[in-house]
Scaffold this motif. Structure first.
Motif, mmCIF file in Angstrom:
data_model
loop_
_atom_site.group_PDB
_atom_site.id
_atom_site.type_symbol
_atom_site.label_atom_id
_atom_site.label_comp_id
_atom_site.label_asym_id
_atom_site.label_seq_id
_atom_site.Cartn_x
_atom_site.Cartn_y
_atom_site.Cartn_z
ATOM 1 N N SER A 62 0.689 -1.174 -0.299
ATOM 2 C CA SER A 62 -0.012 0.166 -0.113
ATOM 3 C C SER A 62 0.892 1.313 -0.094
ATOM 4 N N GLN A 100 -7.092 0.993 -0.348
ATOM 5 C CA GLN A 100 -7.226 -0.154 0.628
ATOM 6 C C GLN A 100 -7.900 0.545 1.873
ATOM 7 N N GLN A 153 -16.992 -2.311 -1.700
ATOM 8 C CA GLN A 153 -15.799 -2.682 -2.608
ATOM 9 C C GLN A 153 -16.021 -2.406 -4.093
ATOM 10 N N ASP A 171 -5.986 -1.772 -4.700
ATOM 11 C CA ASP A 171 -5.369 -2.251 -3.620
ATOM 12 C C ASP A 171 -6.240 -3.104 -2.734
ATOM 13 N N GLU A 172 -5.947 -4.585 -3.040
ATOM 14 C CA GLU A 172 -6.573 -5.694 -2.471
ATOM 15 C C GLU A 172 -8.211 -5.697 -2.630
#
Ligand SMILES: Nc1ncnc2c1ncn2[C@@H]1O[C@H](COP(=O)(O)OP(=O)(O)OP(=O)(O)O)[C@@H](O)[C@H]1O
Ligand SMILES: [Mg+2]
Lengths: 325, 246
Positions: A62, A100, A153, A171-172
């Motif tokens: 990150s 993230q 998300q 990011d993820e």
């Protein structure tokens, strides 16, 4: 989630890329107090590449993303997007990102939120298209604070698409998504990338990196420790974990077996970490005929990283190693 | 610039749809106006102005200032939720962000102002020409610029938890000391001296001057401009500080 009725870009997505690279990170370093989050990252990503950042918690993924987006200034080194500083690419709308951390602005509906965000870009993707691509058209009227984790998300994914960017940084992205939504998410990501866009995503899962990226960059302790195709990374991570109920065995005896690196006892089961699970299994079957409930899994990421990093993972984040690194 | 204003307008619109916001910043001043107006509305104040007009102006200022400060608290929320990190990934420049937030603060003050004036005209003992009505509203609106700046300061320095009590304290404190709740004649003279360095006092005083058809006081303009510059600078510094942390 997505259909072919969306506008697809036909023109090649290239621009004034002085050096031809979409992303170029050189000698990046970043510390937070005594924590050396990023310690020397060099990376070049060509336009159109889909790259995965694979690394365990605290690896510096990150932080590297923040540096390349210009959200954080490096202690040393440079981050360039299309040959320019990140801020220039950001204000030109060439970068979209799913960060993230960070909640969505509350008290707004999903559509309002995306509309407001789109108003801040020069040539945004139409709000309806961004919502359709992210698969959130059905929750457009919901208040952002009432969304489930997976829905939130997807809203963030829509925000990443809004600039109609050349580079998407995620990011993820699939955290909190269920299996089906995860599959849909990757399908629409692939569709978006198919127009020649560059994608960089961070993940904890080797499988996810291997499935969806052309190239996997493994990060640990703020450094790149491997860079290649998913298959080549997988090959280097040969370890397996064999777990079973093994009457008559002892931790000591198991440890003494060939290629066994570690043994754990978990809830009456033995978890045997080894390099050659085939050989170990044959031996176990011969020695302990009572063995049952056998499971063999690929080494988890932490073990894989131990293997990839070798001794470097035990490096204490001290300042003494800074010179000559 | 159009982008910044468009963004400010959309943010303001979404604020108007927030019921809690409307109740606290517009409904409360209207109710207070109705209450006091029923009690004293037909009296004549010492300055020769009808108490109805006096009350209407005080409550309009009170509501507009509250709305403006409240918009600042929203900034703290954006900072804490991390939304401002997402905003940094847009074409909005840092200066644009500051301008947009100040514009939002100004815009959200309008409904409170308009509502109190409307109620004043319909049920209050207020008789003004349309021209001085509009002029008074405009003068008050321009005069609250320092409070838009104060909102920025609070928003960039505070956390969402702390901004609520802080802005409430500042809001009510400045309103009482500035004579918005109870006319200063009812207090010891020292209170008037204190009030004359506060922006709250001059917002209302400018409004009263405009309603009475006389020019606003130079001292008042000076005090308001002074506060605007001071708070603007503090706000800018607070913004830079918060930006580095984000
Ligand atoms: N703002 C910050 N202040 C202090 N330390 C920080 C900050 N941001 C990151 N760190 C530290 O830097 C290191 C790298 O963090 P980073 O968030 O980049 O890891 P990551 O690879 O993204 O991990 P994860 O998979 O958990 O998201 C960690 O040790 C973290 O604690
Ligand atoms: Mg991370």
């Amino acid at each position: 989630m997505t259909t072919s009725e969306h506008s697809t870009r036909t023109s090649p997505r290239t621009g004034p890329a002085a050096d031809g690279a979409a992303i170029r990170l050189s000698g990046l370093h970043k510390s937070f107090g005594s924590v050396r989050a990023v310690r020397g990252i060099d990376l070049t990503v060509a336009p159109g590449e889909v790259v995965a950042f694979l690394g365990p918690n605290g690896a510096g993924k990150s932080t590297t993303i923040d540096l390349l987006l210009g959200l954080t200034k490096p202690d040393s080194g440079t981050a360039r997007l299309f040959g320019g500083v990140p801020d220039a690419a950001v204000s030109a709308g060439r970068v979209g990102a799913m960060l993230q951390s960070g909640a969505l602005l509350p008290d707004l509906t999903v559509r309002e939120l995306i509309r407001i965000f789109a108003a801040l870009h020069r040539n945004p993707m139409p709000v309806g298209e961004a919502m359709l691509r992210a698969g959130i058209d059905d929750i457009a009227g919901q208040k952002t604070q009432n969304l489930s984790g997976g829905q939130a998300q997807r809203v963030r994914f829509a925000l990443a698409l809004v600039p109609d960017p050349d580079v998407v940084v995620l990011d993820e992205p699939t955290v909190a998504m269920d299996v089906e939504v995860r599959r849909q998410f990757w399908a629409s990501m692939r569709e978006f990338a198919a127009g020649g866009r560059t994608v960089l995503f961070a993940t904890h899962y080797l499988q996810e990196a291997d499935d969806y990226a052309d190239r996997v960059v493994v990060i640990a302790d703020g450094r790149i420790i491997a860079d290649g195709t998913g298959a080549s990374i997988k090959a280097r991570v040969s370890g397996r974990t064999l777990s079973a109920v093994i009457p008559g065995a002892s931790e000591q005896l198991l440890r003494a077996m060939d290629t066994v690196t570690d043994v754990e006892v978990v809830g009456g089961r033995y978890a045997v970490h080894c390099d050659d699970s085939d050989a170990v299994l044959r031996l176990l079957l011969a020695r302990y005929p009572q063995i049952h409930d056998i499971e063999i899994t690929q080494a988890n990421l932490e073990q894989a990283f131990l293997q990839l990093t070798g001794s470097s993972s035990v490096d204490a984040p001290s300042t003494s190693a800074a010179k000559g690194a | 610039m159009t982008m910044t204003l468009n963004y400010a307008w959309m943010s303001a619109l979404s604020t108007f749809r927030n019921a809690k916001f409307v109740i606290f910043t517009a409904a409360l001043p209207v109710i207070m106006f109705l209450l006091f107006n029923g009690l004293y509305g037909d009296q004549t104040s010492s300055a020769g102005m009808s108490a109805g007009v006096y009350l209407m102006i005080s409550m309009a200022c009170y509501g507009a200032i509250g709305a403006s400060l409240n918009a600042g608290a929203r900034i703290a929320l954006e900072r804490q939720t991390g939304w401002n990190r997402q905003l940094r990934l847009t074409a909005l420049s840092p200066q644009g962000y500051m301008i947009a937030k100040a514009v939002v603060s100004m815009l959200v003050a309008l409904p409170a102002l308009a509502l109190v004036f409307l109620v004043g005209g319909v049920v209050g003992h207020v008789h003004l020409s349309v021209g001085s009505w509009l002029l008074t509203a405009l003068v008050i609106w321009i005069s609250i610029i320092p409070f838009a700046m104060l909102g920025l300061v609070i928003g960039f320095l505070g956390t969402p938890d702390s901004t609520q009590p802080i802005s409430m304290l500042v809001y009510i404190g400045l309103s009482i000391l500035g004579g918005l709740w109870v006319p200063l004649e009812n207090f010891p003279a020292v209170m008037t001296t204190i009030a004359k360095v506060l922006p709250t006092y001059w917002v209302a005083e400018n409004g009263r001057d405009a309603a009475a058809g006389v020019g606003v006081s130079a001292t008042g303009v000076l005090v308001l401009v002074g506060w605007t510059i001071l708070l603007g600078l503090v706000g800018m510094a607070a913004y830079r500080r918060s930006g580095r942390k984000a």
